[in-house]
Design a protein around this motif. Structure first.
Motif, PDB file in Angstrom:
ATOM      1  N   SER A   1       0.834  -1.210   0.000  1.00 34.49           N
ATOM      2  CA  SER A   1       0.000   0.000   0.000  1.00 34.49           C
ATOM      3  C   SER A   1       0.870   1.262   0.000  1.00 34.49           C
ATOM      4  CB  SER A   1      -0.985  -0.004   1.167  1.00 34.49           C
ATOM      5  OG  SER A   1      -0.329  -0.022   2.404  1.00 34.49           O
TER       6      SER A   1
ATOM      7  N   ILE B   1      -5.301   4.620   1.165  1.00 32.75           N
ATOM      8  CA  ILE B   1      -5.256   3.171   1.374  1.00 32.75           C
ATOM      9  C   ILE B   1      -4.181   2.838   2.403  1.00 32.75           C
ATOM     10  CG2 ILE B   1      -4.861   0.912   0.299  1.00 32.75           C
ATOM     11  CD1 ILE B   1      -5.717   2.318  -2.398  1.00 32.75           C
ATOM     12  N   GLY B   2      -2.967   3.278   2.135  1.00 38.73           N
ATOM     13  CA  GLY B   2      -1.846   2.994   3.029  1.00 38.73           C
ATOM     14  C   GLY B   2      -1.995   3.625   4.398  1.00 38.73           C
TER      15      GLY B   2
ATOM     16  N   ALA C   1      -9.537   1.755  -1.918  1.00 32.75           N
ATOM     17  CA  ALA C   1      -8.975   1.075  -3.092  1.00 32.75           C
ATOM     18  C   ALA C   1     -10.034   0.948  -4.186  1.00 32.75           C
ATOM     19  CB  ALA C   1      -8.424  -0.292  -2.700  1.00 32.75           C
TER      20      ALA C   1
ATOM     21  N   ASN D   1      -3.482  -1.863  -8.028  1.00 33.41           N
ATOM     22  CA  ASN D   1      -4.635  -1.559  -7.184  1.00 33.41           C
ATOM     23  C   ASN D   1      -5.523  -2.794  -6.999  1.00 33.41           C
ATOM     24  OD1 ASN D   1      -6.211   0.341  -5.646  1.00 33.41           O
ATOM     25  ND2 ASN D   1      -7.688   0.292  -7.314  1.00 33.41           N
TER      26      ASN D   1
ATOM     27  N   LEU E   1      -4.105  -4.968  -4.413  1.00 31.26           N
ATOM     28  CA  LEU E   1      -4.416  -4.460  -3.074  1.00 31.26           C
ATOM     29  C   LEU E   1      -5.844  -4.825  -2.679  1.00 31.26           C
ATOM     30  CD1 LEU E   1      -2.853  -0.876  -3.122  1.00 31.26           C
ATOM     31  CD2 LEU E   1      -2.057  -2.854  -1.813  1.00 31.26           C
TER      32      LEU E   1
END
Length: 116
Positions: A10, A46-47, A73, A101, A104
């Motif tokens: 991420s 996201i991260g 995401a 993506n 993820l």
């Protein structure tokens, strides 16, 4: 193990999104600011949510933050589609960043399901 993988992936993805944003806003032909700002916000979120989840105060907190990361995401996927379909990014760039993506999304989906 999955937590360290998702944390690393991420963050790497966020860095890719930052580079994409710079390209879209600084490139002489593109100069796109609206969609690029949206993809920057959701793609880096996201991260940030993964990092918060890993420091969660409870299992429920962990699951909630990972669920938010998954939603971000999914939103990022939408903005990438719009950037591609409107011609701001080419097919190669779109497929490359979108595949990251989608990876993820798959990992986050497994984490959320396994945390229930």
């Amino acid at each position: 193990m999955k937590e360290s993988i998702i944390k690393e992936k991420s963050k790497d993805f966020a860095l890719r999104i930052i580079k994409l944003y710079k390209y879209l806003t600084l490139h002489a032909e593109t100069k796109e600011f609206v969609l690029s700002k949206q993809v920057l916000r959701s793609g880096t979120s996201i991260g940030a949510n993964v990092k918060e989840a890993l420091r969660g105060q409870s299992r429920a907190d962990f699951r909630a933050k990972m669920s938010i990361a998954l939603k971000e995401a999914s939103e990022t996927e939408y903005w990438l589609e719009l950037l591609f379909e409107s011609g701001y990014i080419d097919e190669f760039s779109y497929l490359s960043v979108n595949n990251d993506n989608l990876e993820l999304i798959k990992i986050l989906t497994r984490i959320v399901k396994n945390s229930e």
